[in-house]
Design a protein around this motif. Structure first.
Motif, PDB file in Angstrom:
ATOM      1  N   LEU A  86      14.670 -31.606 -33.875  1.00  0.00           N
ATOM      2  CA  LEU A  86      13.414 -31.328 -33.181  1.00  0.00           C
ATOM      3  C   LEU A  86      12.492 -32.542 -33.258  1.00  0.00           C
ATOM      4  N   PHE A  87      11.642 -32.684 -32.263  1.00  0.00           N
ATOM      5  CA  PHE A  87      10.636 -33.736 -32.268  1.00  0.00           C
ATOM      6  C   PHE A  87       9.501 -33.307 -33.206  1.00  0.00           C
ATOM      7  N   GLY A  88       9.277 -34.095 -34.256  1.00  0.00           N
ATOM      8  CA  GLY A  88       8.323 -33.696 -35.280  1.00  0.00           C
ATOM      9  C   GLY A  88       6.890 -33.608 -34.816  1.00  0.00           C
ATOM     10  N   SER A  89       6.527 -34.339 -33.758  1.00  0.00           N
ATOM     11  CA  SER A  89       5.139 -34.344 -33.288  1.00  0.00           C
ATOM     12  C   SER A  89       4.884 -33.289 -32.217  1.00  0.00           C
ATOM     13  N   MET A  90       5.923 -32.545 -31.830  1.00  0.00           N
ATOM     14  CA  MET A  90       5.781 -31.516 -30.796  1.00  0.00           C
ATOM     15  C   MET A  90       5.799 -30.132 -31.430  1.00  0.00           C
ATOM     16  N   THR A  91       5.078 -29.206 -30.836  1.00  0.00           N
ATOM     17  CA  THR A  91       5.155 -27.811 -31.270  1.00  0.00           C
ATOM     18  C   THR A  91       6.533 -27.253 -30.930  1.00  0.00           C
ATOM     19  N   LEU A  92       6.850 -26.103 -31.506  1.00  0.00           N
ATOM     20  CA  LEU A  92       8.125 -25.476 -31.185  1.00  0.00           C
ATOM     21  C   LEU A  92       8.213 -25.160 -29.701  1.00  0.00           C
ATOM     22  N   TYR A  93       7.112 -24.722 -29.122  1.00  0.00           N
ATOM     23  CA  TYR A  93       7.103 -24.411 -27.686  1.00  0.00           C
ATOM     24  C   TYR A  93       7.467 -25.644 -26.870  1.00  0.00           C
TER      25      TYR A  93
END
Length: 293
Positions: free
Chosen positions: A58-65
């Motif tokens: 997952l991209f750490g700077s992005m929310t799960l959404y």
């Protein structure tokens, strides 16, 4: 797909999606040999795949959404309203509704796995690849993840290919199992055949023992292997776990497709076999010297 560490399982997955080119051989996906495709055509074939990486990726700077919406925004022309509907639908499927605004660093490893799985499903792939989905999870979370995988497979009817070292998962989840050893496919077939196989490397791996062809460096002297296997003849029967574990079935309430109805019927029949008399073809000597299937 099972096999000792270093036998090429993750390389196999990367080759399937065209990230690596094989030295020889062919890979046919939807009737096309991806080893001969140009990059543009390969890009189109990759849309048939969803991939769940070991750490979720997952991209750490992005929310799960936003993580889950990423493939839709990159590879489709859907409106934000359509994207929201699809993302929330997939988040509900993996039990993450309400966590849309959390960052990957704010959630557990199990939740990251489920978020990665939702992202892998967001383009409705025909094939989903799982690279050691149970790595880093405790046995309880692994059991929940296995049930989720079975439920999603029942709902989507996509082909799921799982690379794992977890023998409990391998005994319960798949229709078919393959085992790689020394970069070769030693055996592939229905779950029942592999779990009851007498092939030394298969029995050694499934029982997690040191005696057999698999060594710490994957190479053993043939004489040593023979001596170890001969020594096992003197072990009590309980030493081996060469038995069939009941298949993990979809949760109650999950709509069953005809395929899953057939699987459930077969599992019920297998479960009754130990109670059938020898005269009827159950445990014991088959009649007329014929082999039981």
């Amino acid at each position: 797909m099972l096999g000792p560490s270093g036998t090429g399982k993750s390389v196999f997955l990367k080759t399937l999606v065209g990230l690596l080119k094989p030295d020889r051989g062919h890979i046919h996906i939807a009737g096309r040999d991806i080893t001969r495709l140009r990059e543009h055509d390969l890009y189109e074939v990759r849309k048939l795949f969803g991939v769940l990486f070991q750490d979720g990726a997952l991209f750490g700077s992005m929310t799960l959404y936003d993580n889950i919406a990423f493939p839709l925004r990159e590879h489709t022309n859907k409106t934000e309203a359509e994207i929201r509907r699809i993302v929330l639908e997939k988040m509900e499927m993996v039990g993450l509704l309400g966590a849309e605004n959390k960052l990957p660093g704010q959630i557990s490893g199990g939740m990251r796995k489920r978020a990665g799985l939702a992202r892998a499903l967001v383009l409705d792939p025909q094939i989903v690849l799982f690279d050691e989905p149970d790595s880093g999870l405790d046995p309880v979370r692994t059991a929940y993840l296995n049930q989720l995988i079975v439920d999603l497979n029942c709902q989507t009817e996509a082909t799921f290919l799982i690379v794992t070292h977890d023998i409990a998962s391998a005994r319960q989840v798949p229709d078919n199992i393959g085992l790689l050893f020394r970069r070769e496919l030693v055996m592939f077939g229905p779950r029942e055949e592999l779990l009851t196989s007498d092939i030394p490397v298969v029995k050694q791996f499934l029982n997690g023992r040191m005696q057999g062809p698999i060594g710490m460096a994957e190479e053993k002297d043939a004489t040593q292997v023979e001596q170890e296997l001969a020594a096992l003849q003197y072990q009590p029967p309980a030493f081996e776990e060469n038995h069939l574990t009941p298949r993990l079935l979809p949760s109650p309430g999950i709509p069953r497709s005809p395929r899953w109805e057939a699987i459930e019927q077969r599992e019920r029949a297998l479960g009754h076999l130990p109670t059938v008399s020898a005269a009827a073809g159950g445990p014991g000597r088959p009649q007329n010297g014929a082999e039981r299937p």
